[in-house]
Structure formats: C-alpha cells, structure tokens
Design a protein around this motif. Structure first.
Motif, PDB file in Angstrom:
ATOM      1  N   GLN B 108      25.716  40.516   3.510  1.00 53.08           N
ATOM      2  CA  GLN B 108      25.129  39.820   2.362  1.00 53.08           C
ATOM      3  C   GLN B 108      25.000  38.339   2.623  1.00 53.08           C
ATOM      4  O   GLN B 108      25.949  37.605   2.589  1.00 53.08           O
ATOM      5  CB  GLN B 108      26.012  40.080   1.137  1.00 53.08           C
ATOM      6  N   GLN B 109      23.816  37.951   2.917  1.00 53.99           N
ATOM      7  CA  GLN B 109      23.562  36.521   2.893  1.00 53.99           C
ATOM      8  C   GLN B 109      22.867  36.296   1.568  1.00 53.99           C
ATOM      9  O   GLN B 109      23.118  37.014   0.629  1.00 53.99           O
ATOM     10  CB  GLN B 109      22.645  36.149   4.069  1.00 53.99           C
ATOM     11  N   VAL B 110      22.037  35.334   1.547  1.00 55.29           N
ATOM     12  CA  VAL B 110      21.288  35.148   0.317  1.00 55.29           C
ATOM     13  C   VAL B 110      20.054  36.032   0.424  1.00 55.29           C
ATOM     14  O   VAL B 110      19.291  35.892   1.357  1.00 55.29           O
ATOM     15  CB  VAL B 110      20.858  33.693   0.179  1.00 55.29           C
ATOM     16  N   THR B 111      19.917  36.919  -0.482  1.00 62.43           N
ATOM     17  CA  THR B 111      18.694  37.719  -0.438  1.00 62.43           C
ATOM     18  C   THR B 111      17.694  37.109  -1.390  1.00 62.43           C
ATOM     19  O   THR B 111      17.856  37.171  -2.601  1.00 62.43           O
ATOM     20  CB  THR B 111      18.976  39.167  -0.848  1.00 62.43           C
ATOM     21  N   LEU B 112      16.724  36.522  -0.833  1.00 62.91           N
ATOM     22  CA  LEU B 112      15.760  35.821  -1.666  1.00 62.91           C
ATOM     23  C   LEU B 112      14.690  36.752  -2.185  1.00 62.91           C
ATOM     24  O   LEU B 112      13.981  36.442  -3.104  1.00 62.91           O
ATOM     25  CB  LEU B 112      15.106  34.696  -0.876  1.00 62.91           C
ATOM     26  N   PHE B 115      14.907  43.798  -1.052  1.00 55.31           N
ATOM     27  CA  PHE B 115      15.106  44.462   0.217  1.00 55.31           C
ATOM     28  C   PHE B 115      14.731  45.928   0.144  1.00 55.31           C
ATOM     29  O   PHE B 115      14.801  46.634   1.135  1.00 55.31           O
ATOM     30  CB  PHE B 115      16.571  44.348   0.655  1.00 55.31           C
TER      31      PHE B 115
END
Lengths: 857, 190
Positions: B108-112, B115
């Motif tokens: 989990q990074q930043v999901t802009l 997905f």
C-alpha cells in the motif's frame, strides 16, 4: 496419447468444416458427424460460438504493455523533475512522486502524466484555460494544483504531494463508525462546497480521488482536472465518447453527455457516501458491460445501503435524494446536503425522507428525452468497450455478431427515428461520432472477415450520407463525409481485391470511388485525389459494362463519371472547362433519362442541369445562359417525386435565377424570384418548424431577398427582412450550440444588416453590429486556424468596418481596419489559401485605403 | 545505447542450437531494451501514447539491428521475431504476476487511482497464459503462432515463413486457436 491427438485433429477438422457452413446446415452437419458423442458436439458448438468473439488476447496484451511502460519510468528525468516512484495509475494516466531538480531546495510533488486522446497542444490549450481558476483553489482539504502543461508531447499535471490512503480503504482499515464516516464525509462536503463557491465543479468525485492523511483529514485530488479532458462545450462532437470519468460514480447527465453542473457533484457525493457506508460502489460494475453499467446508472436505483449494512433508513433517504436521476430533484446545493446530514447527526428528522427511495424518474424519461437517452445509450453500447475509460476497455469483449446487429439497428433505424426530432442535430452528431469510433475499431479487427468488411463498408457509406448526402436532413459535414467515404472505399477496394470478378464487388467499388470523388470535389480540396478516384471508377465501370452488356447500364456509367468530372472541374474553377464538362454530363444524363423514363434518374438530371447553370453563372460569368439553364431545370422539376425535396429544389432554383439576374445587374427582374424563393422557404419551414436546415434555408432566403429589396425594392422592407434574418440566425446559433457554420452565418447576417443601416441610421447600431460580427469571426479564426475561408471572411469584415468608419468621418479608425484586412490578405497569400474573390477584395481594400489618404490631404 | 547487439545475436544462435538457458538471458536483454525504449518514450516528441507490446518489440528490433550492423552482424528479422515473441510473453506474464503479488501483499502506497481495472487485466493475462500452456501441450505450433502474431506483431506472411507453413494455414490455425482460447477462458474448455 495418440487418442488425444486424434481427437484434437478431428475437432479441428470438423470445426473448420462446420464454420464454413450456414447455420441450419451446420447443425445438421454436426448432428451427423457427432452422432453418439454429445461431448464432441458441445465442444464444437462452443468453439464455433467463441469464434465469433475476438480480441481477448490482444486486449490483455495491450493493457499489460501499457501499464508496464508507465511503470518503467521511475528514475527518469521529466523536464524539471525527477520521477521518484510510481504511486498508481488508472484511466487518466500514471501518477509519480517526483522531485524538482532545478531548485536549491528540493520540492516534493506528485506528477500525473495524463493519458489522453487529445493532442498535446489541445490539452495544453484547454488546461491553460482552466489553470488560473484551479490554481486559485486554496482550501485545506483540497490538494493544490501547482502546474501543468505538456512536455515532449506528453500532457502532465503537477500537484501537491499528499501522503495518505484512499477514503474507502481508510474507513475500512480503521473500522470507523457510521458517525465517524459521516464526519469525514462532511469535511469532503466542505471542500466541494468551497470549490463550488469558486465556480469549480469537481466532475470526478470518487473514493479514489480522496486521500485521508494520517491525522484523519481528507484531501481532494484532481479538482476540475476532468474538464479540460472532456469535449469542448462548443464542439459538436460527443462529450460522452471522450469521457474520462469513472463510470461507477458518474451521474446520469455525465453518461448522457448533458451539461455538468454543481448538481453533478451533489450526485457524486451521494454515491461517495454510499460507498463509504456500504463499502461498495452504488452500481457494481463487476460482470457488467460499459453499456449495462451506463444503463443502470440512468434508469435503475441502487439497492438501498441499509440492505447491505446496518444503517438508519434516513441515511438511505439522504443518499437517494443526492443521487436522484434528475439533477433538479437532488439537493439544490452541497450545503443543503450537509445541512440534512447535520440534522441527522443532531437527531432531527431529515428533509430527504419526505421523498422515498423508490422515486422513479418517469418525467426524466418522457418521450422525447427517452429517444435521446436511447441514442446515447445505444451509441454507448457500441463504443462503450472502446471508449477511453479503462473500465470500459475491460468490458470491450463482446460478441461481434451482437454488436453488428446492434449497429445495423442503430444506424438504420435509430438514427432515422431521431433525425426528425427537433434539436436533434447534436444528438445525431454524437451518434455519428460514436458510430464512426465503433466502425473504426471493428475495422481494425475485421481482417479477413469479408462479410464483416462488407457490413462495415455499408456502415461507413450510411454514415457518409448522414454527414453529407442527398437527404434533406444531412448534417452538412463535408469533411467528415469525405473521411467516411474514404474508409468505405478502402474496404470496398479490399473486398474487390479478394473477389476481382464479382460484379457486385466491382459495382460497389466503382460507386465508392465515385462518391469519394464527388465529395472531394464538393470540399474543393484534393482535387487530384478526386480525379484519381474518378479514374478508378471509370476503369471499374468500363470493366463491369463489358460483363453487363446493354446500352442503358453503359450509358448510366458514363453519365455518372461525366457528372463527377463536371463536379471536379467546377471545383477547380476554370469556368469554360467546367461548362464543357457539365454540358457533357447533362447530355449523357438526358439520354439516360430519355431511354429509361425512370423517375429515379430524374434527380440526377436535375443535378447535372443545375451544375451546368452554376458553372455558367459562377464559373464562366455568363448569367444569361445560366438563367435559361435554370429555367430548363424548373421544367424538369415535376418529374421528381413530390414532397419537401421537390419544394426545396424549387426554392433553390428560384434563388439561383434571382442570383443570375442580380449578377447580370438586372435587380428589378431578380426581385420577383427572390420573393418567390422566400415564399417557398417560408412554406417548407412552416411545415416543419423544428427542422434546423429548413430554418437556415429560410434565413438565407431572407438574406437574399433583403439584398434585392435594398437594391431594387423597398429599403424599409430590406431592413425589416434583415432584422428578421439576424434574429433567425441568432436562434440557429444558439440551437446548434454555436457550431462554426452557425456563427459564420450569424456574423454574415450582422454584417448585412449593418451595411443597410450604415447608410440610413445613426452610427450606434451598425457600429455595435459590426463589433459583434468581428468578435465572432475572430473567435472562429482562433478556433479553426486551419480554415483559410474564415480568415478571408474576417478580412472582408474588417474592410467593411473600415468603409463604415470612412463614412462616419473617422479616417484614423478606418485606416486601422483596412490595415488589419491587408495583413490578413497577405497572410492568406503567404499560406497559399487565397482565391480570386479574395484578390478582388484585397484590391478593393487597397483602393479604399488609398482613397482615404487622398481624402485626408 | 548499451552494447547488447552482438550479445543478443550470439544468444539467439545459442538458443536456436538448443540452449534453453539462453532464452532467460535474451529476456533480460530484451527487457533492458524495452526499458530504454519506454524511458526514451517519456522524453520523445511523439503524438499520443499508444506504445503497445508489438510496437515495443519493433523498436527493440530496430535498435538491435542498428547495433548489430555496426558490428557487421546481421540479425535476421524472422529469427528475431521467433524469439522476441516468446520473450515478450515471458516479460508481460512476469510483470503481471509481479503486480498481482504487490497488490495481494497490500504493497500500500498512495493509490491515487482505482486499481480495480489493473487487477482485472492482470487476471486476464495470467489466465490467458495458463490457457496457452494447456494449448501448448495439445498443439505447440498454434501457441507459437499466437505468440508471433499477438505478442510480437508479426505479419501473417512473416509467421508463415517462420513456421514454414502456408498463409492459408496461418489463417486457419489462428481462427481455431483463438476460438479455442476464448472458449477455454469462458471456462468451457474442450
């Protein structure tokens, strides 16, 4: 093992043999071959079924490769930035964390490399238009837009880098209570409400566009960014086909390509609240095609969230109210939505419960809107899989047969059913754009499937006729029609190459060549190309005439080619050659008609005669001969099927006769024809008051009659007619949403009226009219710099304004106008876009400027 | 550009001679080429953004050939396509697997952005890969054909030449293979 191999061979052999058969025989064949082996029978049935579907492998590969290319980039230098890390990617493009490297302090930002159908310069132009407004948004819950533009042909946006988790993930990870979710949602509302106060609509609100930071505060991303990616408002093409929003959260008006307002965000907020509380989007796209999803958005209510999670029915009501299909039925503002939530949080009864969840949108689907809705949805279903949103791309797989059938229904039945609807032009243009998109896509996959290719060619031909054809209701889009004609032609040639001896293929290819040649001649562009199409048509027709002996078919072919040749000569503008070619065409077509007596041959004869008249009048400047020719055409008219088409032709001929007299300088004789033409146009328009083309013809007839009245009749009547036509063109412009043609018409009308008034009235009114006309023309030139004709219109208007200032005794202002006109003509010459008429206007401008200086002395 | 031309040429020969390990090395090399192409893509004047797998293969080939020529080697296009098609499949499938893993492990990074679509397409290519493996057991030539056409963008004529079959057979085989593949993915496998 040999058994398996043997069976495999057998399946393959039977598959090929069965697919070659028509369906009824195929079943009998399979019954026979698979007798006693139901497994084999089913396998073959499935394979044959699957054979008609395609693209699954290629689409998966393309999607994967695109993602990979996006992801490969980190570490790359992009302008003043170094891309550090891929944060994510979706429909709009890939987003990176990046660092500025051209400054002493390193600033961390997020860069979105926008994937768009737009050319970089178009994107930049549109983005710059929005940037001022977007950069002004300054709110703690809104991620700041820092910059944007395009670099190396790649559109991008730079925004504040936000560390956080998307809103839907956040509420689930932290197992927030309903109340806490509502409090988070309220903050989102505050941000949206603030932006609405700044006149910015988000357009693409969804959980993924809201990041929740460590402290639990939200940041809204991509505010207003969707707008420059959407279709321009004043453009005639569809908004929907180039939509970038996420369909799951799209409001019905977005799906339908209708105007987007703050109510659109209210809807999306409702959908967002739904998702935050129910842990799923209101419309579940799993297993749905883009079409089905869009249809659901437009005419289904999502299951109330309380059926999915434990929830007060009042919350259901609030969400339902925000998500009404009809924008006017939603909360009037984000503030009103917030207030209702506050009521609920405070334990008061909510406003929304006065409605009920089962509210149906009957009014929204009333008859006419229903047709338009069906238009959009049907078009959506055709192009849906191919539209730019990737969710739709995922759904792209569909059965070719199904789509093909849908296309036929859509092209041949549906379009016709809306063609007559008032104000349907925009919808029809959209339908056409969608259909082309769909046909193009299908064409790319049609390789080797002849039946499909023939269908596609027919589809393009049909579209071509809608864009610019013989029907009264065509869309007047010559360039579009040329493109469609060329696509159809390519397919016809390909089919011909496959079956070079098939008379039907030869005839179809010949006709496609002829049509393309005629259309190109109509645009006046690429006349060499037109000639080469015509030559091909001639060769093909000669070949087919051999196989089809008989005088009439041969004569028809010759005549068709002669008409095409005349059209090309007419476009080339050499008057005498045009006259000669048109004469030959008339001669041949007259022979055809005389020997066939087929009413279907009459329109073409009429067309040829009218073309001869035009060549005489406009090409060779022989107005008196032209007059006689038009009179002859009038005599043929009764042979045509009676109806609007015939009336329209009559009006056209009367107008031409009036014009011929006017060119011959015999204005008093022109007057009765101009008045008759006006009466015919009135009658047609009265019969079909909503028909935009009829309205335009009437306005043009007014314009011509006004000119004539001014020269040879009553000046008062001229001004009255001119005022009427200005009003009509203004309405037409508004109804067509300001298409280029309609604005040109309106500007010309303003100029004419100004011309009459400038001699009789006080200065104020004509001056205002001319200012308006010029502002319009400048706008048109800015938007379509490629079209020289608009620049020449503008130059002409400047000269007229100069003349008017000279008349009002303002030589300084007059000179300024003339100089602008001269510069424009010089540019036209430099760009090699100048024509004879421009040259004479140019000379006139120079003369008038010279007169001005002698007057000054 | 990095100096991979001759190396790849040699590897191609080696693979052709039966050295299976050479394929892995070629994949690595090709992958490097693809990265280079993609990186350059970022800073290249180029309208639109539609770099598909087949375009990547094409570009990679042009580069290899340019390098190879400088060293007086000639990389035969058919030869190259034969291998690039396999390599491309490996690369894309590996990539799809990697991303699926990342997603599953909650990287989990930043999901802009959403997905969802990504997972769907990953599933698609991986499922397709499994189906291709199954098809290879039944009829390896058809798999090779699909690889050539769909992964490497070979023309029908090229594929016919490489596989030493007629173009008519290419048409027939493709028709059948695609129908079979589609059917297999529909979960109604023969």
């Amino acid at each position: 093992m040999p058994d398996t191999a043997h069976r495999w061979r057998r399946i393959e052999t039977l598959f090929h043999r069965a697919s070659a058969l028509p369906t009824p025989e195929r079943n009998a064949f399979l019954d026979h071959e698979c007798a006693g082996d139901p497994d084999l029978r089913r396998t073959l049935q499935d394979l044959i079924q699957s054979d008609s579907e395609s693209g699954v492998l290629d689409q998966a590969i393309a999607a994967e490769a695109r993602q990979m290319v996006d992801e490969i980039a980190p570490g790359a230098i992009f302008g003043a930035f170094r891309l550090e890390e891929l944060l994510g990617h979706g429909g709009m493009g890939a987003v990176y964390r990046a660092v500025r490297i051209d400054r002493e302090f390193s600033q961390q930002v997020a860069i979105k490399l926008v994937r768009s159908h737009l050319r970089a310069e178009d994107w930049t132009r549109r983005f710059l238009r929005e940037r001022q407004i977007l950069a002004r948004l300054n709110h703690p819950y809104i991620a700041r837009l820092l910059d944007g533009g395009s670099l190396h042909g790649r559109p991008y946006i730079v925004m504040e880098y936000v560390e956080g988790v998307t809103a839907d993930a956040y509420v689930q990870q932290h197992s927030l209570s309903t109340r806490d979710r509502l409090l988070l949602f309220e903050k989102v509302c505050q941000a949206v409400s603030y932006a609405h106060g700044q006149l910015v609509v988000h357009r693409d609100l969804k959980p993924q566009n809201i990041l929740v930071q460590a402290g639990g505060l939200p940041k809204l991303l991509d505010f207003g960014i969707a707008k420059p990616l959407e279709e321009e408002e004043d453009s005639a093409l569809t908004q929907a086909s180039q939509r970038v929003l996420t369909p799951q959260y799209a409001a019905p008006e977005q799906v339908l390509g209708q105007p987007i307002t703050t109510a659109t965000d209210v809807y999306a907020l409702g959908a967002l609240l739904y998702a935050l509380l129910a842990n799923q989007a209101p419309f579940d796209s799993t297993g749905l095609s883009g079409f089905a999803l869009e249809k659901a958005i437009c005419d289904q209510d999502p299951p109330p969230p309380s059926t999915l999670v434990k929830l007060d029915p009042d919350i259901d009501a609030i969400i339902a109210r925000a998500m009404r299909k009809e924008p006017a039925q939603r909360y009037p503002s984000v503030g009103a939505l917030e207030a209702d939530l506050a009521r609920w949080l405070g334990g008061y009864p909510v406003e929304a419960s006065r409605g009920n969840w089962q509210y149906r949108t009957r009014k929204f689907l009333r008859r006419r809107a229903g047709a338009v809705l069906a238009a959009t949805l049907l078009a959506g279903s055709l192009a849906g899989g191919f539209a730019s949103t990737h969710v739709q791309q995922q759904k792209a797989e569909r059965r070719l047969e199904e789509v093909r059938e849908l296309a036929n229904r859509f092209l041949f039945e549906f379009h016709d059913s809306i063609a007559a609807l008032p104000g349907a032009t925009k919808s029809r243009q959209m339908v056409v754009a969608r259909a082309i998109e769909y046909l193009d896509r299908l064409a790319a996959e049609s390789e080797g499937d002849r039946r499909l290719e023939a269908d596609l060619a027919a589809g393009y031909e049909r579209i071509r006729d809608i864009q610019y054809g013989f029907d009264y209701g065509h869309l007047n889009d010559v360039e579009g029609a040329v493109a469609s004609a060329q696509r159809a032609l390519n397919l016809r040639q390909k089919l011909l190459a496959a079956t070079p001896k098939d008379p039907a293929a030869i005839a179809a290819a010949a006709k496609a060549n002829l049509d393309a040649a005629n259309l190109l001649a109509e645009t006046g562009a690429s006349l060499d190309q037109a000639q080469s199409y015509l030559d091909s048509a001639q060769r093909l027709l000669a070949a087919s005439a051999q196989s089809q002996p008989g005088a009439l078919p041969q004569l028809r072919s010759e005549s068709a080619v002669a008409i095409g040749a005349a059209a090309i000569e007419n476009a080339k503008g050499d008057g005498d050659r045009a006259v000669a070619a048109a004469r030959r065409a008339v001669e041949l077509q007259q022979k055809v008609y005389d020997s066939s007596h087929d009413p279907a041959d009459a329109p073409r004869l009429l067309g040829a005669i009218q073309m001869l008249g035009d060549a005489l009048l406009l090409g060779a400047n022989r107005p008196l001969e032209a007059l006689a020719t038009y009179q002859r055409a009038l005599q043929i008219l009764p042979a045509l099927p009676s109806g609007v088409q015939q009336e329209m032709n009559r009006g056209q001929l009367l107008a031409r006769i009036g014009l011929a007299y006017a060119i011959a300088g015999r204005h008093p004789e022109a007057l009765p024809y101009r008045r008759q033409a006006l009466a015919v146009a009135e009658a047609i328009a009265a019969r079909d008051p909503q028909n935009a083309l009829a309205a335009r013809d009437l306005a043009v007839a007014c314009l011509n009659a006004a000119q004539n009245e001014y020269k040879a009749g009553s000046k008062t009547e001229a001004v009255r007619l001119a005022r009427r036509m200005v009003a009509m063109f203004e309405v037409a412009m508004q109804q067509s949403n300001g298409s280029g043609q309609s604005r040109t018409d309106y500007a010309a009308a303003l100029e004419d009226l100004a011309d009459y008034l400038v001699r009789t009235e006080a200065r104020a009114e004509p001056e205002t009219l001319l200012e308006r006309a010029i502002a319009l023309r400048e706008q048109i030139v800015r938007q379509e710099p490629e079209r020289g004709v608009y620049q020449s219109h503008l130059a002409h208007a400047w000269t007229q304004f100069g003349d008017s200032y000279a008349r009002w005794g303002e030589p300084g202002k007059a000179e300024a106008m003339y100089r602008k006109a001269l510069a424009a003509y010089e540019k036209l010459e430099r760009d090699k876009r100048i024509n004879g008429l421009d040259r004479s206007d140019w000379d006139r401008t120079k003369r008038n400027l010279a007169n001005l200086s002698t007057q000054k002395k | 550009m990095n100096d991979t031309g001759p190396a790849v040429t040699a590897l191609l020969q080696s693979w052709q001679d039966g050295n299976r390990a050479a394929l892995d090395q070629i994949v690595d090399q090709l992958y490097a080429q693809l990265r280079a192409v993609a990186g350059q893509q970022l800073n290249a004047e180029r309208p639109g953004h539609t770099l598909a797998a087949t375009a990547l293969v094409h570009e990679a080939y042009l580069r290899l050939q340019a390098n190879a020529k400088a060293k007086a080697h000639f990389v035969d296009r058919h030869h190259f396509l034969a291998i690039a098609s396999r390599a491309m499949r490996c690369i894309l499938v590996d990539y799809a697997r990697g991303r699926k893993r990342l997603k599953r492990d909650g990287g989990q990074q930043v999901t802009l952005e959403e997905f969802t679509a990504v997972t769907n397409s990953t599933h698609d290519l991986l499922a397709i890969n499994t189906a291709l493996e199954k098809l290879a057991a039944l009829d390896p030539r058809k798999v090779q054909l699909l690889e050539l056409i769909s992964f490497a963008g070979a023309t029908y004529a090229e594929a016919a030449a490489i596989l030493d079959i007629s173009e008519a057979t290419v048409h027939r085989d493709l028709k059948f293979a695609r129908a079979w593949l589609k059917n297999e993915l529909n979960g109604e496998g023969a």
